[in-house]
Write an enzyme that holds these catalytic residues in place. Structure first.
Site, PDB file in Angstrom:
ATOM      1  N   ARG A   1       0.835  -1.213   0.000  1.00 21.44           N
ATOM      2  CA  ARG A   1       0.000   0.000   0.000  1.00 21.44           C
ATOM      3  C   ARG A   1       0.866   1.257   0.000  1.00 21.44           C
ATOM      4  NH1 ARG A   1      -0.867   4.897   2.336  1.00 21.44           N
ATOM      5  NH2 ARG A   1      -0.466   4.003   4.418  1.00 21.44           N
ATOM      6  N   ASP A   2       1.505   1.546   1.103  1.00 19.97           N
ATOM      7  CA  ASP A   2       2.295   2.763   1.245  1.00 19.97           C
ATOM      8  C   ASP A   2       3.465   2.771   0.271  1.00 19.97           C
ATOM      9  OD1 ASP A   2       2.894   5.196   2.297  1.00 19.97           O
ATOM     10  OD2 ASP A   2       3.784   4.449   4.143  1.00 19.97           O
TER      11      ASP A   2
ATOM     12  N   HIS B   1       7.187   4.238  12.695  1.00 19.06           N
ATOM     13  CA  HIS B   1       7.015   4.318  11.237  1.00 19.06           C
ATOM     14  C   HIS B   1       7.953   5.416  10.728  1.00 19.06           C
ATOM     15  CE1 HIS B   1       4.494   4.290   7.450  1.00 19.06           C
ATOM     16  NE2 HIS B   1       5.100   5.459   7.340  1.00 19.06           N
TER      17      HIS B   1
ATOM     18  N   HIS C   1      10.743   7.096   7.812  1.00 19.90           N
ATOM     19  CA  HIS C   1      11.243   7.176   6.440  1.00 19.90           C
ATOM     20  C   HIS C   1      12.741   7.457   6.468  1.00 19.90           C
ATOM     21  CE1 HIS C   1       7.373   7.489   3.947  1.00 19.90           C
ATOM     22  NE2 HIS C   1       7.046   7.063   5.150  1.00 19.90           N
TER      23      HIS C   1
ATOM     24  N   CYS D   1       6.263  10.206   0.612  1.00 17.32           N
ATOM     25  CA  CYS D   1       5.086  11.019   0.911  1.00 17.32           C
ATOM     26  C   CYS D   1       4.803  11.972  -0.247  1.00 17.32           C
ATOM     27  CB  CYS D   1       5.294  11.815   2.195  1.00 17.32           C
ATOM     28  SG  CYS D   1       3.893  12.855   2.631  1.00 17.32           S
TER      29      CYS D   1
ATOM     30  N   ASN E   1       9.848   4.451   2.901  1.00 20.44           N
ATOM     31  CA  ASN E   1       9.890   3.950   4.277  1.00 20.44           C
ATOM     32  C   ASN E   1      11.206   3.235   4.517  1.00 20.44           C
ATOM     33  OD1 ASN E   1       6.800   4.128   5.134  1.00 20.44           O
ATOM     34  ND2 ASN E   1       6.868   3.366   3.038  1.00 20.44           N
TER      35      ASN E   1
END
Length: 613
Positions: free
Chosen positions: A48-49, A225, A227, A258, A267
């Site tokens: 997803r991300d 979480h 990056h 992002c 990430n």
């Protein structure tokens, strides 16, 4: 709308912005019954991300394959997709199709699949798709909130609260971060993740934030979480772990970024996190080498550079070994050189040293268990059981099907009105399974196709299951008004009562990933072509395993199943113990070789000296 189970829903993925541009996800982690509980739990966000910002559309089949490959690596929480409006994120417009595959495959029984749910419309779509875990988001920074959600922080929180309430009903300033985190916990979320969407935070920043949060929020309600824009993500993970956090988000190959934060890269790479933890003696439950190969594969698929340093190094190292040490590699894990000993058109018997392979070749009827097939396979196993020069037996099949089970054709025994013929057929089926289970050799089912009914029992009567991604297991009896009577003992013993019962009651298709998660499948090849190599590698692992010891272990397992704590088990345990190091035994020889510091005993040579020429 069908109510969703309360315990499988929670929230939230909160996007926040502060002095350190911190992002706050929060979610509920649904525990999976397993024999091994890792020290940390990793939420893989790549599907997803990781994929959502890739400009070129990634095919749905690739997304599904990525999820399957990640699950096969041992990851037990994978962020599958997002039920956001397609106009905002076109890359995830196929969320319904992705979830449909996950639901139909039954993978939700062994893996958590949280999905992003931005608002009530997204919640309704997710509920229809039978999603069992939701992720919602808001922001602590007004500027970031308007860019990310086109609304104020307060409005984003209200939207998130609506979704959380619906879920529960149916199934960077540190102070600002703390306020948002507490708000989500008050909504009903039980875990808030801490992150750095821009990737600008350092370990010192993370420590400063955590000191504030941990003053009011327990560490077991926080996750990380981060990056890796400035190369600080792993350091932030380490600092978070040292301060008590045990849950972290990461993305295979470092995919992601992002869309509203210029210059923000992906990430933290899952491979880098796993490498760091495993080297520190902190278990993750993830196969790092296999995960690295997945990262290399998906990077090529989406035409992006692999963002994992550890993963890239491990893949390169593997390629280097293949190139520079070809002679060594070919000696250690070369494919067996099979010599065909017999072939009657239904069964082919091949041999390579101490290993015999029985191949089902009656492809015209899906390798169904006809009378001739039953008699042939049973006879082979019974004959091989008396051959001390055979250490392992492999059972595989040609064609689309491994085995379709009972012969249901009009000419088969099951179609007869004569009870004696049906009884005779039943006895043959029972005899087949007994011959495999009682074989003194280690038996390996190599499955590269579909298994139905008795074919499933045939696979799980063997000791070891090695499969390709094409393998599938279905007990269809209930859809025919039948019951999987004969094979039920294999299913319950190997799969566990709860899992086997549900699979038999629903008659659904069961995937290799599900069965590997419960220990019923012992290896999944990365491709159909890779199954032969997987078998070769497993046989290489067995080369130093003593054959008589293996036979004793099989019997110890059998009596532990049928007579736990009883007289039969007690007597056999004592028998094995007393005979382990008796004169001339494998145990005596093995202990002598151990004292010589030889850890690679040649059991073929040992037995060759004891058997008549």
């Amino acid at each position: 709308m069908t109510p969703l189970r309360k315990t499988f829903w929670s929230a939230s993925r909160v996007q926040t912005s502060s002095v350190y541009r911190v992002a706050l996800p929060a979610r509920r982690y649904r525990s999976i019954a397993a024999s091994f509980e890792p020290d940390v739990r990793i939420l893989e966000v790549g599907p997803r991300d990781g994929l959502q910002n890739i400009k070129t559309q990634v095919e749905t089949s690739v997304k599904i394959e990525l999820i399957q490959r990640l699950a096969a690596c041992g990851l037990r929480a994978i962020e599958a997709t997002s039920f956001v409006a397609p106009k905002w994120i076109p890359q995830l417009a196929d969320s319904k199709e992705v979830m449909q595959h996950i639901v139909d495959s039954g993978m939700q029984k062994s893996v958590n699949f949280p999905v992003l749910v931005p608002n009530m419309k997204g919640f309704e779509r997710a509920a229809v798709s039978k999603v069992q875990e939701a992720v919602v988001f808001a922001a602590a920074s007004e500027g970031f909130s308007w860019k990310n959600t086109n609304c104020s922080v307060e409005e984003a929180l209200r939207r998130a609260e609506d979704v959380v309430k619906a879920c529960l009903a149916q199934a960077r300033q540190p102070a600002k971060v703390l306020a948002v985190a507490k708000r989500f916990l008050e909504m009903g979320c039980y875990e808030v993740g801490l992150g750095d969407t821009l990737g600008v935070g350092t370990a010192a920043d993370t420590e400063k934030l955590l000191r504030v949060l941990l003053s009011e929020i327990p560490a077991n309600k926080l996750a990380g979480h981060y990056h890796d824009t400035y190369g600080q993500a792993v350091a932030n993970v380490i600092k978070s772990y040292d301060m008590g956090l045990r849950a972290f988000d990461s993305s295979v190959a470092g995919l992601g970024g992002c869309p509203y934060a210029k210059g923000a890269t992906g990430n933290v790479a899952t491979e880098d996190v796993v490498y760091m933890f495993e080297r520190a003696g902190v278990s993750t439950g993830v196969d790092l080498q296999q995960l690295s190969e997945v990262g290399d594969w998906i990077s090529q698929k989406v035409n992006q550079k692999n963002g994992s340093r550890a993963g890239s190094a491990l893949v390169a190292k593997g390629h280097s070994k293949t190139t520079t040490n070809a002679a060594t590699t070919s000696t250690e894990i070369a494919l067996p050189q099979w010599k065909v000993e017999s072939d009657d058109g239904e069964l082919r018997v091949s041999r390579a040293g101490n290993i015999v392979k029985i191949t089902l070749t009656r492809t015209r009827n899906g390798n169904a268990l006809s009378n001739s097939m039953l008699e042939g396979v049973t006879g082979l196993y019974n004959s091989l059981a008396k051959d001390p020069t055979v250490f392992q037996i492999i059972l595989d099949a040609e064609g689309k099907f491994f085995c379709t089970g009972m012969d249901l054709s009009s000419s088969g025994s099951t179609a007869s009105d004569d009870k004696s013929i049906k009884d005779e057929y039943y006895n043959k089926v029972e005899g087949l399974f007994a011959s495999i289970m009682n074989s003194p050799q280690t038996t390996i089912a190599a499955i590269d196709g579909l298994c139905f009914g008795g074919g499933v029992g045939l696979a799980f009567a063997c000791d070891i299951r090695l499969v390709s991604p094409k393998a599938r297991f279905t007990m269809t009896e209930i859809k025919l008004g039948l019951s999987p009577a004969t094979i039920s003992r294999q299913m319950v013993r190997e799969w566990g009562i709860s899992f086997a019962r549900e699979a038999m009651l629903s008659g659904r298709e069961v995937t290799p990933e599900e069965l590997k998660s419960v220990g019923a499948v012992h290896g999944i090849a990365s491709s159909a072509d890779g199954l032969d190599q997987l078998i070769a590698e497993y046989l290489h692992r067995l080369r130093n395993c003593a054959p008589r010891s293996a036979a004793a272990i099989k019997e110890l397992s059998r009596v532990a199943w049928i007579d736990p704590g009883g007289d039969e088990q007690t007597k056999y345990v004592k028998h094995v113990f007393e005979g382990m190091i008796s004169p001339g035994s494998e145990g005596e020889h093995g202990m002598a070789e151990f004292r010589k510091k030889n850890k690679n005993v040649d059991w073929n040579q040992f037995w060759a000296s004891k058997l008549p020429a």
